[in-house]
Design a protein around this motif. Sequence first.
Motif, PDB file in Angstrom:
ATOM      1  N   UNK A   6      12.625 -19.346  28.939  1.00 21.88           N
ATOM      2  CA  UNK A   6      13.766 -20.123  29.405  1.00 21.88           C
ATOM      3  C   UNK A   6      13.584 -20.417  30.883  1.00 21.88           C
ATOM      4  N   UNK A   7      13.980 -21.616  31.290  1.00 19.97           N
ATOM      5  CA  UNK A   7      14.006 -21.973  32.702  1.00 19.97           C
ATOM      6  C   UNK A   7      14.942 -23.158  32.892  1.00 19.97           C
ATOM      7  N   UNK A   8      15.990 -22.942  33.673  1.00 23.86           N
ATOM      8  CA  UNK A   8      16.964 -23.999  33.906  1.00 23.86           C
ATOM      9  C   UNK A   8      17.660 -24.410  32.626  1.00 23.86           C
ATOM     10  N   UNK A   9      17.641 -25.700  32.336  1.00 19.85           N
ATOM     11  CA  UNK A   9      18.317 -26.222  31.142  1.00 19.85           C
ATOM     12  C   UNK A   9      17.408 -26.332  29.931  1.00 19.85           C
ATOM     13  N   UNK A  10      16.183 -25.800  30.034  1.00 19.50           N
ATOM     14  CA  UNK A  10      15.238 -25.870  28.932  1.00 19.50           C
ATOM     15  C   UNK A  10      14.880 -24.470  28.439  1.00 19.50           C
ATOM     16  N   UNK A  11      14.569 -24.391  27.153  1.00 23.05           N
ATOM     17  CA  UNK A  11      14.081 -23.142  26.564  1.00 23.05           C
ATOM     18  C   UNK A  11      13.092 -23.493  25.468  1.00 23.05           C
ATOM     19  N   UNK A  12      12.285 -22.520  25.093  1.00 18.82           N
ATOM     20  CA  UNK A  12      11.327 -22.682  24.000  1.00 18.82           C
ATOM     21  C   UNK A  12      11.331 -21.413  23.170  1.00 18.82           C
ATOM     22  N   UNK A  13      11.353 -21.579  21.849  1.00 22.25           N
ATOM     23  CA  UNK A  13      11.346 -20.444  20.924  1.00 22.25           C
ATOM     24  C   UNK A  13      10.291 -20.720  19.863  1.00 22.25           C
ATOM     25  N   UNK A  14       9.397 -19.768  19.673  1.00 20.31           N
ATOM     26  CA  UNK A  14       8.302 -19.931  18.714  1.00 20.31           C
ATOM     27  C   UNK A  14       8.606 -19.187  17.426  1.00 20.31           C
ATOM     28  N   UNK A  15       8.053 -19.696  16.330  1.00 25.33           N
ATOM     29  CA  UNK A  15       8.168 -19.079  15.017  1.00 25.33           C
ATOM     30  C   UNK A  15       6.775 -18.884  14.428  1.00 25.33           C
ATOM     31  N   UNK A  16       6.678 -17.889  13.564  1.00 23.03           N
ATOM     32  CA  UNK A  16       5.416 -17.650  12.881  1.00 23.03           C
ATOM     33  C   UNK A  16       5.193 -18.649  11.756  1.00 23.03           C
TER      34      UNK A  16
END
Length: 357
Positions: free
Chosen positions: A235-245
């Motif tokens: 996460x940083x500021x107004x963005x995030x990233x989430x990974x899945x298998x």
Amino acid sequence: ASDDTLNSSVIEWSADCNGDGIVDYGQILDGTYADNDGNGVPDDCDPISPYQTIDNPDPGSNIIFADAVAVDGDHAVATARGFDGLIYFYKRTNGVWSVVDTAVLPVDTLGLPESQYAGRMGIALVNDVAIVGAGFGGAGEGQARIYRRSGETWSLEQTIDSTGPSGQHGATFAENLDYDGTTLVISAYQEKIDGIADAGATYFYQFDGSQWAEVSRVVSTDIVAYGFFGVSVAVHGNFAAVASNDNGNNRGIVETLKWDGDDWTIVETLLPPDGVADDDFGQSVALVGNRLLINQSLATVYGIDDAGCVWLYQLNADGTANEPERIISPTPHMNEAFGRVIDLSDDGIFIGGGRPV
């Protein structure tokens, strides 16, 4: 795994070890510098020596020291996994790092380390806030502990337990987390969703002046058994990233999210740019500003199996991603797993891998 070098650009990189502004790997290729050991660094720059080696403060103990570390300015945090989990808080004074405080993660607390697991800890440090998560515990759950620094003393401010709307988050709550100074994201990638095993969920928190409050709970746009949504988070500021298998087949997907002022919502799903399964796409993600870094540490590079690569994306204002650039090792090797560990700063990219001897 197959190799497709046509769908992306390749950035071949190395250190500028003599400060002349020229990438030394290129100078190796043109013969300016010798590289007899073939490690991608001019021989004149070898060896790269550590500034300081920090040993286990309790060398007689049966613990795994520095299994997770975080650094911010002159402060650092390191974990120790054993029969009880430990946290060591460090400060750098006159160039020397030393322990200034410690904290114990007792086994009799829900979600904290027990003997053989001892934590699988997520960790983050920004300014005077440190967050340490323990993914396993006596009850098979997890917990995040938030510490705040005053001077050289670190005090426990709040704990976040592994209970939520679906009952229990599962045994990996807080094994993966990230914090940007405002928003804390914690994954529970083995949480059962609507009866679907190990589908996973991710939780976002912000400090409201008195406590850390949950502001969003997010699940994947494609909820599947053993999807492990949250196997890595950033996460940083107004963005995030989430990974899945991605349904347990290691193909991997990464979903980008944006904060709209009220909630975190998924914007786009990123697939492996080369379209290849079983290459660990998204096992590590990093995010600074609008730059998103995603690993694919088992990718085939120039026909070399499991050499590994990293993909660098630029996010648009709406959270969608542009076509990525591919970063590879200067000297790819079989089973190198280049990109197994990645990180970003404002002006740098950090990539680690297990190069064979």
